[in-house]
Structure formats: structure tokens, C-alpha cells
Design an enzyme around this catalytic site. Structure first.
Site, PDB file in Angstrom:
ATOM      1  N   ASP A 444       0.873  -1.169   0.000  1.00  0.00           N
ATOM      2  CA  ASP A 444       0.000   0.000   0.000  1.00  0.00           C
ATOM      3  C   ASP A 444       0.914   1.223   0.000  1.00  0.00           C
ATOM      4  O   ASP A 444       2.065   1.156   0.435  1.00  0.00           O
ATOM      5  CB  ASP A 444      -0.878  -0.024   1.256  1.00  0.00           C
ATOM      6  CG  ASP A 444      -1.590   1.293   1.482  1.00  0.00           C
ATOM      7  OD1 ASP A 444      -2.304   1.734   0.577  1.00  0.00           O
ATOM      8  OD2 ASP A 444      -1.416   1.878   2.564  1.00  0.00           O
ATOM      9  N   ASP A 625      -1.508  -0.696   5.922  1.00  0.00           N
ATOM     10  CA  ASP A 625      -1.750  -0.141   7.251  1.00  0.00           C
ATOM     11  C   ASP A 625      -3.192   0.270   7.510  1.00  0.00           C
ATOM     12  O   ASP A 625      -3.565   0.520   8.650  1.00  0.00           O
ATOM     13  CB  ASP A 625      -0.868   1.097   7.471  1.00  0.00           C
ATOM     14  CG  ASP A 625      -1.375   2.300   6.688  1.00  0.00           C
ATOM     15  OD1 ASP A 625      -1.685   2.135   5.479  1.00  0.00           O
ATOM     16  OD2 ASP A 625      -1.476   3.387   7.268  1.00  0.00           O
TER      17      ASP A 625
END
Length: 729
Positions: A444, A625
Site C-alpha cells: 500500500d 496499514d
């Protein structure tokens, strides 16, 4: 003094002491649970508990550092919003959790139970071993029999308590018509006890009480190490559900009324105040604001919302009040759909078969067949049932998978310790095995490869007067770009301009008056300028009417470039995923040399891409996250989250990166491959040991002393080999 008789019935002292009027019942304390993702040490615990306890109405506050939660008992009038404000003033991020949505985990209880059984087995084996030394040293007749009976008195209750997990698991496997590693273990322990009791009753020379206890101790040590490795794992789907807002402000007769979210229905009008999370999926019918969609997209730049726009459950309202018409509630919300994706992904990962399980499928039936053949062969050859049972017991004890039971946990513990020292916490027992198989790493962007905090890059081109105006307009705003301006202005010690009539316009920006002229800070299209590209930006209108574009970027984390270079050296493919705009993702990918990237990705898009890569036969490591990464984290072959990630993302991950530096990710991959080599070496050690020891046992040369020593030697050899994981590659 004369007593006066009455016709009143006698009463007990308790009745006489009871009040005769109505009893006022004190209101019962409410229980509020907070998620505290940013606490990390004992000092944090003390600070949090002290701050919560002194708040008016709070009776008690207890913090669990492992789960990063606080459980608060308070008067009914105390709200979770008050407590989250208290935590914010102390510098801690806090979110309310719904306690009813969280199941109590039995992991810690099971770990304590195993530790207790391990202690009992260890204490009993040491005492029985002392008695056995006397027998091996030449104790005869009545003395030897007495020591054997004392050993039996110690061993039987100790094994009945300590070996219970093996017996229970073996019985369950047999009832299901299958064999597992606990079946030969249970048979070895049971046969050793039966044979030892028989030998003791017949005043025999040898007994296996010490071997049975030692076997139980070493196997319990392996189980406890395995339980310790699993103790940090929790259900991400539970965390997602608990993060939903448990209460909402429903508009009844024109006024907001606080009700449980469970009572909301489609079509209800719900008020979401600034700073609050949307409790339902809905359409804006009144108000204008900016919302933080990081929960779903992972991106920190807010998006404007006004009448007719849609908002998903979990999004944070930043600047102005919004009234929503609920379009989806309960199980139909986007947050619940994401939880369902995570649950499905987790069930797929649970089907992974570890090296130990694969070895057990071959080992368990082999041990049974070998022991049965030894028993039948000696019975046919000698005709002595007693001798045949002793040989069968020796074969089971020597071949019992004690070394195999330690092979994986010992390596996992050693590798986990090394990686913990590097800043990476391993939560799942099979994570290292799965990490060693990785050939593709998916990242990500925001909050993972980047810091997630926008940085103003053209601040130096502003004049001192412009900086002063920008600092004054940004002061006090909750918008991430305003906070970035305020932070850099504070660092440089810029004095704020004297503004008047300051007004924040939700969804647009901030305006004020300076010397009779209007100054503004906000969206570029609101101020009337057009940025050159899709870069993250804001605009500043100064007192002379000039408009200046302020450009921001999300800076990469420390060690990102070095870590990506290490992955390239190891021959791994890197893929970048982001919910951000195409131009921003492309620019960031170029800066780090990442060739494969995808922009504007929704949570389901990320999970689908990871699934497609794995359908191609790849083994994917996902690093993310945000809540929008949770389904992808759970569906990947193995996953890592930063410690600063949302609780649900950390719960879905197999490993947690404790610091800001990304370098440990590259180290983890190399250590995982080394750990897998050590596990395979341990299996080879156990196999080599069996090749030597089994013929001795079948030939009848394995006395109880030899069986116990051989078993202990193999277990110690496996443990020492596991410690080599801490050395250089």
C-alpha cells in the site's frame, strides 16, 4: 422493668435491620471500551489510566497493553466522546469499541494452562529421575521396588494432569477416523506407564516412569512455544465489527436523539457532527463538509461532500455538521461488507499446511506400524508377552516425535527473537514458513511506503508576509493540509498575521479579513486558480488579491528505497497499490523505481488483485496499514502492518513492523528462508536419530535409560540447531 407483650410476630435480625421504606437503587456504572493504537509502553499505561481516572464520573480505568485497549467503568452520563477528548489532550489516539462485538479470546488462558502443565511435568520428571539414578546405580530388590512405587505415585497424577492435551487431541482424532501427531505420543506415554506398572508389580528391573515424564515435558515445551507464537493473533473481522460506531444521533421531530445504531432503519435521518464517524451508509441531505475517507481508501486528503453526495460507514466528518439519509444499516453497510471479505480471506489462509503437519501425516502411521511389528515379531519369536510389550514401549518412546514437536517451535522462537530485535514482531506460528515462499511483494502507498503526513514542498518560495497569512489561516484547522502548513510555520517560528472575522467554510477552506481585505486558504477551484497537474495542493489568496498554489507531497518512509533495493536483489517482484489519484501514484512510483502500480483502488479491488496474483501461482506478501487494506492483508499468503496501523489491519497481519524504518522487511525475508532451512535440518536430524535408535529398540537393546537419553539427546540437538538462526547468514 416489665416487658410489654405484643401480638406482633417475631422477626429475624436481618428483617429488623432492613429499611421499611422504598430502597433507592444507585445507577449502575456504564462500561466503555476504547481502542488505543498509539500506546506502546508501561509509561503510556500509567499516563492513560491516570488521565481517565481523574475525569469526573469515572470509577476505574484499566489498560491492556497487549490488546491496546482501555476498559473504563464510569457513571451513565459519561460518554465515550468525552474520554476520547481526554486521550487526545494527553496525546493518544482513541476510538470507541463496541464490547458486545468482541469475543473473549482463550489464547492467553490456554498459554497459562500449558505453562502450568509444563511446570508440573518438569518438577515431577526431575524427582523421578533422581529415583531412577539410584536404580541405575545398582539398587536391588526391596529398595528398587520401593523407588519404583514412589516413582509411580509421582508419575501417574503428574502425567494425568500434564499430558491431558495429548490424550484429548488424540481421542478427537481417532473419533474422527484420522491420525495426528498426538496419537503416537499418547500411545507411547500410555504404554510406558502400563509397562512400568506391570514391571513394578512383578518386581522387574526396569521402569519407564522417567522416560514418560521426560517425553511429556519436552513435548509440552514445544506446545508452549507454539502457543506463545500464536498468542498475539486476533480476529480482524471482530476488530472491524467493533470499530463501528455503537451509537448515533437520529433526527426525531427535528431534534437529534442519541440511539443505538442497531435501532436505525433505512430512510432515517442521522446527524454526523464534526469529528464524528458516519454510523451508516447514507446520502447527504443537509450540510456541507469535508470527510476523511482514509478508513476506506487509505488516503489522507479529505474529499468535499454536500447535498446529494454519498458517505460510507466509518468515514470521518471533519469541518461541518452533516445530515444523512440512511441507505444501508447494520449488516448491509460497507464496513460490514469489508468485515465479511476479511472473514472469507482468513478462512482461506487457515487451510495452509505447515511443514510439521505434512511430516506428521507420514510419521504417525509409520510409528504405529513399526511398534506393532516389533511387538508381534518378539511375541512370535520369544512367546513372552512381557518382553514384547517392553520392546514395543521402547520403540514408541524412542521414535515418538519429540524432536519433531520441537523442530518448528524452537526455530520459530529463535527467529522471532532475532526479528524482534530488528523491529519486527511475528504473530503467527506459520508466518515464517509462508514468508520464505514469497515471490511477490504488494505495498500500500499512504501510511506504508509513505509517512501519511503531507509535506509542503514550495514553502520556501513564499514571502514572509505570505507565510504569516498562511500560518494564521491554517491555525486551528483540522484539515491535514492546514496542519502541515501550521507545522512548518511553527518550526520556522513564523508569526501569525492579525486576522479578523475568521470563518471556516466546510468543504472549501478558511477565509478571514486582514486590513479590510479578504484572505483565503483552501481548495484551488474555490480561490479561482488551476494547478498544473493533479498534485496534492491548496491555494492561498493574500491581501493584495494574488493567488498562490501551495504544493504538497507525501514523503516516503525511512529505509523505503534501501528496502526496495534489497527486495530487487532477492529477485522479488514489487507491486504498488493505492486509492490515490493516478498522477500522484505514478509520480511516487517513479521516485522509488517501482514499475508496476495501480491507482484509485478500492478495498475490494486490492483484495481481488491479491487473489488474482495468487491464482497465477504466486506467493504474495502484502504490506499495508489501513482498514481499506485489511481484506487484502487477510487474503495474502503472508502480511505485514506497521505498528501505527489501525487495530483491524494489525489484527489481520501475520507480522507487525514496530518502528518507522522499513529495512526489517528485507531482513525478515532472508531470515524466513534461513528458518525454513533450519526446520528442514531439524527434520533430517530427527530422521538420522531414528535410523540409529530404532534398530537398537527393535533388537531389544534400548533399556529405559537408553530410551530416555536418546530422546533427550535428539530434542537438545534440535534446540541447539534452532539457535543457529541467530548467527550470520
Amino acid at each position: 422493668m416489665t416487658a410489654t407483650a405484643t401480638n406482633a410476630p417475631a422477626a429475624c435480625p436481618g428483617c429488623l435491620a432492613a429499611p421499611t421504606g422504598p430502597v433507592a437503587v444507585a445507577p449502575q456504572d456504564a462500561r466503555i471500551m476504547l481502542s488505543l493504537p498509539t500506546i506502546h509502553c508501561q509509561a503510556c499505561i500509567a499516563k492513560v489510566e491516570q488521565a481517565l481516572t481523574v475525569h469526573p464520573g469515572v470509577t476505574s480505568a484499566r489498560v491492556n497493553l497487549t490488546l491496546k485497549r482501555a476498559l473504563v467503568d464510569a457513571a451513565p452520563e459519561v460518554t465515550a466522546a468525552e474520554l476520547t477528548d481526554v486521550m487526545a489532550r494527553e496525546g493518544f489516539e482513541a476510538h470507541e469499541l463496541d464490547p458486545s462485538a468482541l469475543n473473549e479470546t482463550t489464547t492467553s488462558t490456554a498459554g497459562r494452562a500449558l505453562l502450568m502443565r509444563l511446570a508440573v511435568a518438569g518438577f515431577a520428571s526431575m524427582n523421578v529421575m533422581l529415583l531412577s539414578v539410584a536404580v541405575w546405580s545398582g539398587a536391588e530388590d526391596a529398595t528398587r521396588d520401593l523407588f519404583h512405587w514412589i516413582s509411580a505415585a509421582i508419575a501417574l497424577p503428574a502425567i494425568a494432569f500434564s499430558a491431558q492435551p495429548f490424550f484429548v487431541n488424540a481421542w478427537r482424532a481417532l473419533r474422527a477416523g484420522r491420525l495426528n501427531m498426538d496419537v503416537p505420543i499418547s500411545l507411547a506415554i500410555a504404554l510406558a506407564l502400563v509397562t512400568s506398572l506391570w514391571e513394578t508389580w512383578l518386581s522387574g528391573h526396569h521402569a519407564y516412569f522417567d522416560a514418560a515424564l521426560t517425553l511429556t515435558f519436552f513435548l509440552l515445551a514445544g506446545r508452549w512455544l507454539d502457543a506463545r507464537a500464536r498468542s498475539a493473533a486476533r480476529s480482524a473481522a471482530e476488530e472491524l465489527t467493533a470499530l463501528e460506531v455503537p451509537r448515533a444521533l437520529r433526527i426525531d421531530d427535528g431534534s437529534p436523539v442519541e440511539v443505538p445504531v442497531a435501532e436505525l432503519r433505512r430512510g432515517d435521518h442521522v446527524l454526523v457532527r464534526p469529528g464524528g464517524r458516519a454510523p451508516v451508509d447514507g446520502k447527504v441531505v443537509k450540510g456541507r463538509s469535508e470527510v476523511d475517507r482514509a478508513l476506506l481508501t487509505g488516503e489522507t486528503v479529505p474529499e468535499p461532500r454536500g447535498p446529494g453526495d454519498l458517505i460510507s460507514a466509518g468515514e470521518v466528518n471533519l469541518t461541518g455538521p452533516l445530515t444523512l439519509q440512511a441507505t444501508a444499516v447494520g449488516q448491509d453497510t460497507s464496513l460490514q461488507r469489508m468485515a465479511a471479505l476479511v472473514a472469507i480471506a482468513e478462512s482461506g489462509r487457515s487451510r495452509y499446511t505447515s511443514l510439521a503437519d505434512r511430516a506428521a501425516k507420514l510419521y504417525a502411521p509409520g510409528v504405529h506400524i513399526l511398534s506393532a511389528l516389533a511387538f508381534l515379531g518378539w511375541l512370535i519369536w520369544s512367546g513372552d508377552m512381557r518382553v514384547s510389550l517392553n520392546i514395543a514401549a521402547a520403540v514408541l518412546i524412542i521414535t515418538c516425535p519429540c524432536a519433531l514437536g520441537l523442530a518448528v517451535p524452537a526455530v520459530t522462537t529463535a527467529a522471532s527473537g532475532r526479528l524482534f530485535g530488528k523491529g519486527l514482531l511475528i504473530k503467527n506460528a506459520t508466518a515464517l514458513e509462508r514468508l520464505a515462499e514469497v515471490d511477490t511483494v504488494v505495498f500500500d502507498k499512504t501510511g506504508t511506503l509513505t509517512t501519511g503526513a503531507p509535506k509542503l514542498i514550495n514553502w520556501g518560495s513564499l514571502t514572509e508576509a505570505q507565510k504569516s497569512i498562511a500560518a494564521a489561516l491554517a491555525s486551528g484547522s483540522q484539515h491535514p493540509l492546514s496542519q502541515a502548513i501550521a507545522a512548518i510555520a511553527q518550526t520556522e517560528g513564523v508569526s501569525e498575521a492579525a486576522l479578523s472575522d475568521r470563518l471556516e467554510r466546510p468543504g472549501f477552506g478558511v477565509e478571514a479579513t486582514l486590513g479590510g481585505a479578504v484572505v483565503r486558504l483552501g481548495r484551488a477551484d474555490w480561490i479561482g486558480v488551476a494547478p498544473e497537474d493533479e498534485a496534492m495542493c491548496a491555494a492561498l489568496q493574500t491581501d493584495d488579491g494574488a493567488a498562490i498554489v501551495l504544493t504538497f507531497e507525501d514523503t516516503s518512509r525511512r529505509g523505503a528505497a534501501e528496502m526496495l533495493a534489497e527486495l530487487e536483489t532477492q529477485g522479488l517482484e514489487v507491486v504498488l497499490l493505492s486509492g490515490d489519484r493516478t498522477a500522484a501514484v505514478a509520480s511516487f512510483a517513479r521516485s522509488l523505481g517501482i514499475e508496476t502500480w495501480h491507482a484509485s483502488m478500492r478495498p475490494e479491488d486490492k483484495a481481488r488483485l491479491v487473489a488474482e496474483l495468487q491464482d497465477e501461482g504466486r506467493h504474495v506478501l502484502m504490506v499495508g496499514d489501513g482498514l481499506n487494506d485489511t481484506a487484502a492483508l487477510a487474503s495474502a499468503h503472508v502480511s505485514i502492518s506497521p505498528a501505527q496501523a489501525l487495530d483491524a489491519a494489525r489484527a489481520a497481519s501475520d507480522m507487525v513492523l514496530l518502528g518507522q524504518d522499513l529495512a526489517p522487511i528485507g531482513t525478515a525475508l532472508s531470515v524466513a528462508r534461513q528458518a525454513t532451512r533450519r526446520i528442514r535440518e531439524n527434520f533430517r536430524i530427527a530422521t538420522f536419530y531414528n535410523i540409529i535408535a530404532v534398530p537398537l529398540a527393535v533388537a531389544g537393546f534400548a533399556t529405559p535409560l537408553i530410551a530416555a537419553l536418546a530422546m533427550s539427546t535428539s530434542s537438545i540437538s534440535v534446540s541447539l540447531n534452532a539457535l543457529r538462526i541467530g548467527g550470520r547468514r
